[in-house]
Write an enzyme that holds these catalytic residues in place. Structure first.
Site, short mmCIF file in Angstrom:
data_model
loop_
_atom_site.label_atom_id
_atom_site.label_comp_id
_atom_site.label_asym_id
_atom_site.label_seq_id
_atom_site.Cartn_x
_atom_site.Cartn_y
_atom_site.Cartn_z
N LYS A 1 -2.81 -41.59 -25.96
CA LYS A 1 -1.96 -40.96 -24.95
C LYS A 1 -1.46 -42.01 -23.96
CE LYS A 1 -4.33 -36.61 -25.72
NZ LYS A 1 -5.35 -35.63 -25.35
N GLN B 1 -9.54 -34.51 -20.71
CA GLN B 1 -9.85 -34.52 -22.15
C GLN B 1 -11.07 -33.64 -22.42
OE1 GLN B 1 -7.86 -35.95 -24.41
NE2 GLN B 1 -9.16 -35.37 -26.13
N ASP C 1 -1.33 -29.72 -20.46
CA ASP C 1 -2.03 -29.29 -21.67
C ASP C 1 -1.76 -27.81 -21.96
OD1 ASP C 1 -3.59 -30.82 -23.38
OD2 ASP C 1 -5.17 -31.10 -21.90
N1 GUN Z 1 -9.46 -32.16 -27.12
C1 GUN Z 1 -9.00 -31.89 -28.36
N2 GUN Z 1 -7.68 -31.57 -28.31
C2 GUN Z 1 -7.32 -31.65 -27.01
C3 GUN Z 1 -6.09 -31.44 -26.34
O1 GUN Z 1 -5.05 -31.09 -26.91
N3 GUN Z 1 -6.13 -31.63 -24.99
C4 GUN Z 1 -7.26 -31.99 -24.34
N4 GUN Z 1 -7.21 -32.13 -23.01
N5 GUN Z 1 -8.42 -32.18 -24.93
C5 GUN Z 1 -8.45 -32.03 -26.26
#
Ligand code: GUN
Length: 306
Positions: A56, A100, A123
């Site tokens: 990211k 995350q 998100d």
């Molecule tokens: N963990 C697994 N997929 C995601 C996601 O799309 N966003 C976040 N914040 N954590 C994750």
């Protein structure tokens, strides 16, 4: 039956194309006074999460989005995370906040997600934003489901009147992607661990979305000939190999199109996160300018799901 070799839906290439489009938007927005900013919060040492967060941040760098990384130790308390969220909510240079998941067990992720300012919820996990998705007004749609829809759209897959089967009912993928497929007028079934005759239900699918997190659980002969298969699973086998939720080789002989793992849905999730961050920054920019001119100007905001 004649075997078919499926077209591979190249998520990596589609995401790269989206990045080129977004670079232009970021440059314009930055030139007009708002550089999009994304805060990424990682608590603990989960190796997969570290990899995702790294990707990211790299994508931000390529696009010219400012990224603010917060790598916190596993012992960080819930109060400390909430305090950080409050600080990020208040900052003008942070337009998107991503925490995350999964968080360490002593932190209640629901409490953390609900604390994020809805306008910075890139998100799309805030319960009120999830609710918006159900009434087709999602301001910032969740990234993996939105990435799946973008892949289908850019591959030219027609959804109207088609039978779509989603295997998996998670809040992050299964439930939201089902709503998005419904919005596009597919007839949608959501399957889960208690579903009776899962192979039979899968065989009815014109579009099959597999999001269960079990290596190659969906067998090749569960695929309807000519179906489009979207594999969201990322499973590491003991021999180190990465596989999806679908038996790729066997499914490719029946499907008309299929996403690979890796290189299918994964890169699209990150591209949609960037898109949401730009959208949030555009909205903040618009609000700032409306405030500056006393509401008399004609700035428009980023439309839902834009
Ligand atoms: N963990 C697994 N997929 C995601 C996601 O799309 N966003 C976040 N914040 N954590 C994750």
């Amino acid at each position: 039956m004649a075997t078919m070799t499926a077209k591979i839906i190249d998520g990596k290439a589609i995401a790269a194309q989206m990045e080129e489009e977004m670079k232009v938007e970021v440059a314009e927005l930055t030139a007009s006074g708002t550089q999009p900013g994304l805060a990424v919060v990682l608590v603990g040492e989960d190796p997969a999460s570290k990899v995702y967060v790294g990707r990211k941040e790299k994508s931000c760098e390529r696009l010219g989005i400012k990224s603010f990384g917060y790598k916190l130790p596993a012992e960080t308390t819930e109060e400390e995370v909430l305090k950080l969220i409050d600080e990020l909510n208040a900052r003008e240079d942070v337009h998107g906040i991503l925490v995350q998941l999964p968080l360490p067990k002593h932190i209640d992720s629901k409490k953390v997600l609900i604390r994020i300012d809805r306008s910075k919820d890139v998100d799309g996990f805030h319960p009120l934003n999830v609710g918006c998705l159900f009434v087709d007004q999602s301001p910032l749609p969740p990234c993996t489901p939105a990435g799946i829809m973008e892949l289908l759209a850019r591959t030219g897959v027609e959804l109207e009147g088609k039978t779509a089967v989603v295997v998996g009912r998670s809040n992050i993928v299964g439930k939201p992607v089902a709503m998005m497929l419904l919005k596009e007028n597919a007839t949608v079934t959501i399957c889960h661990s208690r579903t009776k005759d899962l192979p039979g239900v899968c065989r009815s699918a014109d579009v099959l979305v597999a999001a269960v997190g079990r290596p190659e659980m969906i067998k090749g002969d569960w695929i309807k000939p000519g179906a489009v298969v979207i594999d969201v699973g990322v499973n590491r086998l003991e021999n180190g190999k990465l596989v999806g939720d679908v038996e790729f080789a066997a499914a490719s002989e029946r499907a008309s199109a299929i996403t690979p793992v890796p290189g299918g849905v994964g890169p699209m999730t990150i591209a949609m996160l960037m898109k949401n961050t730009i959208c949030a920054a555009k909205n903040a920019h618009t609000l700032k300018n409306i405030a500056a001119c006393g509401g008399g100007c004609s700035y428009t905001s980023c439309a839902p799901g834009d």
